[in-house]
Design an enzyme around this catalytic site. Structure first.
Site, PDB file in Angstrom:
ATOM      1  N   TYR A 258      -7.392   5.075 -13.232  1.00 28.80           N
ATOM      2  CA  TYR A 258      -7.287   5.662 -11.883  1.00 28.80           C
ATOM      3  C   TYR A 258      -6.982   7.157 -11.925  1.00 28.80           C
ATOM      4  CZ  TYR A 258      -6.029   0.700 -11.440  1.00 28.80           C
ATOM      5  OH  TYR A 258      -5.973  -0.667 -11.563  1.00 28.80           O
TER       6      TYR A 258
ATOM      7  N   TYR B 178       2.399  -1.847 -12.111  1.00 30.35           N
ATOM      8  CA  TYR B 178       1.066  -1.924 -12.724  1.00 30.35           C
ATOM      9  C   TYR B 178       1.044  -1.298 -14.124  1.00 30.35           C
ATOM     10  CZ  TYR B 178       0.061  -3.008  -7.873  1.00 30.35           C
ATOM     11  OH  TYR B 178       0.094  -3.564  -6.615  1.00 30.35           O
TER      12      TYR B 178
ATOM     13  N   GLY C 288       0.754  -1.243   0.000  1.00 28.65           N
ATOM     14  CA  GLY C 288       0.000   0.000   0.000  1.00 28.65           C
ATOM     15  C   GLY C 288       0.781   1.287   0.000  1.00 28.65           C
TER      16      GLY C 288
ATOM     17  N   CYS D 187      -7.465   3.983 -30.488  1.00 31.78           N
ATOM     18  CA  CYS D 187      -8.617   4.560 -31.162  1.00 31.78           C
ATOM     19  C   CYS D 187      -9.654   5.029 -30.161  1.00 31.78           C
ATOM     20  CB  CYS D 187      -9.188   3.547 -32.135  1.00 31.78           C
ATOM     21  SG  CYS D 187      -8.009   3.218 -33.435  1.00 31.78           S
TER      22      CYS D 187
ATOM     23  N   PRO E 243       4.772  -5.259  -0.020  1.00 32.47           N
ATOM     24  CA  PRO E 243       4.825  -4.117  -0.925  1.00 32.47           C
ATOM     25  C   PRO E 243       4.969  -4.526  -2.386  1.00 32.47           C
ATOM     26  CG  PRO E 243       6.965  -4.457   0.095  1.00 32.47           C
ATOM     27  CD  PRO E 243       6.026  -5.457   0.724  1.00 32.47           C
ATOM     28  N   GLY E 244       4.281  -3.820  -3.259  1.00 34.41           N
ATOM     29  CA  GLY E 244       4.445  -4.014  -4.689  1.00 34.41           C
ATOM     30  C   GLY E 244       4.972  -2.727  -5.298  1.00 34.41           C
ATOM     31  N   ARG E 245       4.076  -1.739  -5.368  1.00 32.53           N
ATOM     32  CA  ARG E 245       4.405  -0.463  -6.007  1.00 32.53           C
ATOM     33  C   ARG E 245       5.686   0.171  -5.463  1.00 32.53           C
ATOM     34  NH1 ARG E 245       0.139   2.632  -8.125  1.00 32.53           N
ATOM     35  NH2 ARG E 245      -1.181   1.428  -6.730  1.00 32.53           N
TER      36      ARG E 245
END
Ligand code: LLP
Length: 440
Positions: free
Chosen positions: A339, A394, A248, A366, A291-293
């Site tokens: 987002y 992401y 997060g 397009c 944690p990722g981000r």
């Protein structure tokens, strides 16, 4: 100038990442190109471990694969001594292909299939995070097939509403994830796990939301989860041995973003955990972070080639809109569309020049796939290389083939060397799963 990680402007006046000139990277690998600054990823992994290990006796950091995963990334994460959170058979398969030890994997998901659970149990995944009563019924079918009971955590919804984009909030009561603490569903599920011989209840898990700019919501979630841990002790006599508080932590997408430092974040988390444990006379559990981000986000830069430039005369007071179109867009970065994410950019081959040109960066899809609504960049010309920063998390993992665009390549850069870790898709790749209407 907004530069991240090992980014710098070199003597040629070009943007450099990991000691590699962006212009040379594009000459070798083409565009769009995802560039990952390996040193930054490694620094972040070590900083996470250090910040928490210095403050708490028993910590484990798991990288959330959903942010960015490929075989090389899983290998890097293993080298850095982190565990890995996977959320599908595909992420699990990638980790296993990379040689990641199954015992150091954690399987997530709000709707895991029987096949995913069977695979996880067969290969010996270390932890499964149970999300529902339905999943408990499925586990009851496959877990008894193993000689050893399966370690599980229970995902709980702590009823905390973090301040972030509505599509990436998960900790509130009105969520599809986990079981609600306040309603008693979470305690019921813990009791059911304890009563299942093929499962071992090891602890509780929550993930409250993503890209959070302070630890307020984490602190509130810890309180709620510790209330449940105390109830579990009082009603079953069991100790919650593991407490996973998810991921997060936010990152810098623009110079205006100010997430807390890892040291401040760790202090906040550990202080509220220790206070909460003391207040309830609970022993210190193993603290898990996911944690990722904040591991991969700032380490990523996407390089595009500038194509069409279009000036559109608008009624006053707007004046002229300068559209700068690039050779990618929502297929390689859907985050602005999904987002309202805001990114920073610069022209990599003119990085030493002043950024005085106000542009709207448009994708090539397009529809109106605006990559950046308004940004100041160096004066653009067709053929320039636009670098968009903080695209590590992401982006590749959410990339699509919309309009049948091939997905870009990924290169890891480090100390002046570039290593291709994901090949660019070819036009033939795009039709490789298609079958004809007639004949064979
Ligand atoms: N653990 C669990 C169970 C999660 O669901 C997530 C993210 C994480 C850990 C890692 O969270 P992070 O540290 O990256 O915030 N696609 C969205 C983000 C969705 C996050 C989903 N879960 C975006 O592009 O912003």
């Amino acid at each position: 100038m907004f530069l991240l990680g090992t980014q710098r402007v070199n003597k040629r006046g070009h943007l450099e990442v990991g000691g590699c000139d962006a212009v040379d990277l594009v000459a070798e690998f083409g565009t769009p190109l995802y560039v990952v600054d390996e040193a930054t990823v490694r620094t972040n992994c070590r900083a996470y471990r250090a910040a928490f290990e210095e403050r708490y006796p028993n910590v484990r950091v798991e990288y959330a694969a959903k942010a960015f995963l490929c075989v090389a990334m899983a290998q890097l994460i293993q080298e850095e001594g982190l565990h890995l959170d996977v959320a599908s058979a595909g992420e699990l398969h990638t980790a296993l292909r990379a040689g990641f030890p199954a015992a150091e994997l954690v399987l997530h998901g709000n709707n895991k299939s029987l096949e995913e659970l069977r695979l996880a149990i067969e290969v010996g995944v270390g932890r499964i995070v149970v999300d529902s009563f339905h999943e408990l019924a499925l586990l009851d079918q496959v877990a008894p097939l193993q000689r050893r009971p399966q370690d599980v955590l229970l995902r709980v919804a702590p009823g905390v509403d973090p301040h972030t984009h509505r599509r990436i909030r998960t900790g509130q009561a009105d969520t599809k994830f986990g079981l609600n603490i306040q309603s008693g569903a979470a305690l019921d599920a813990v009791k059911q796990i304890i009563g299942t011989p093929s499962l071992i209840f090891t602890g509780l898990h929550c993930h409250i939301g993503s890209n959070l700019m302070d630890a307020t919501a984490h602190r509130a979630a810890i309180e709620a989860v510790l209330d449940l841990a105390a109830q579990v002790r009082d009603e079953t006599g069991l100790t919650v041995e593991e407490l996973n508080i998810g991921g997060g932590l936010g990152i810098r997408y623009t110079p205006d973003d100010a997430p807390p430092s890892l040291d401040d974040f760790a202090t906040s988390i550990v202080d509220s955990l220790n206070d909460g444990l003391a207040a309830r006379h609970l022993p210190q559990p193993l603290l898990l972070l996911e944690p990722g981000r904040s591991i991969i986000g700032e380490a990523g830069t996407t390089l595009y080639t500038v194509g069409s430039l279009k000036d559109v005369l608008l009624p006053e007071p707007e004046g002229v809109r300068h559209f700068v179109a690039i050779d990618g867009g929502m297929s390689d970065n859907p985050r602005p569309q999904l987002y309202d994410a805001v990114y920073s950019a610069l022209i990599a081959n003119k990085a030493a020049s002043p950024a005085t040109f106000t542009a709207r960066i448009a994708g090539k899809h397009c529809e109106t796939d605006t990559l950046i609504e308004q940004t100041r960049i160096q004066s653009p010309e067709p053929g320039d290389i636009l670098a968009v920063q903080s695209t590590g998390a992401y982006n590749y993992s959410m990339a699509s083939n919309y309009n049948r665009l091939p997905r870009p390549a990924v290169v890891f850069v480090r100390d002046g060397g570039a290593r291709l870790v994901v090949r660019r898709e070819t036009l033939d790749d795009l039709v490789s799963h298609d079958l004809p209407l007639h004949g064979n």
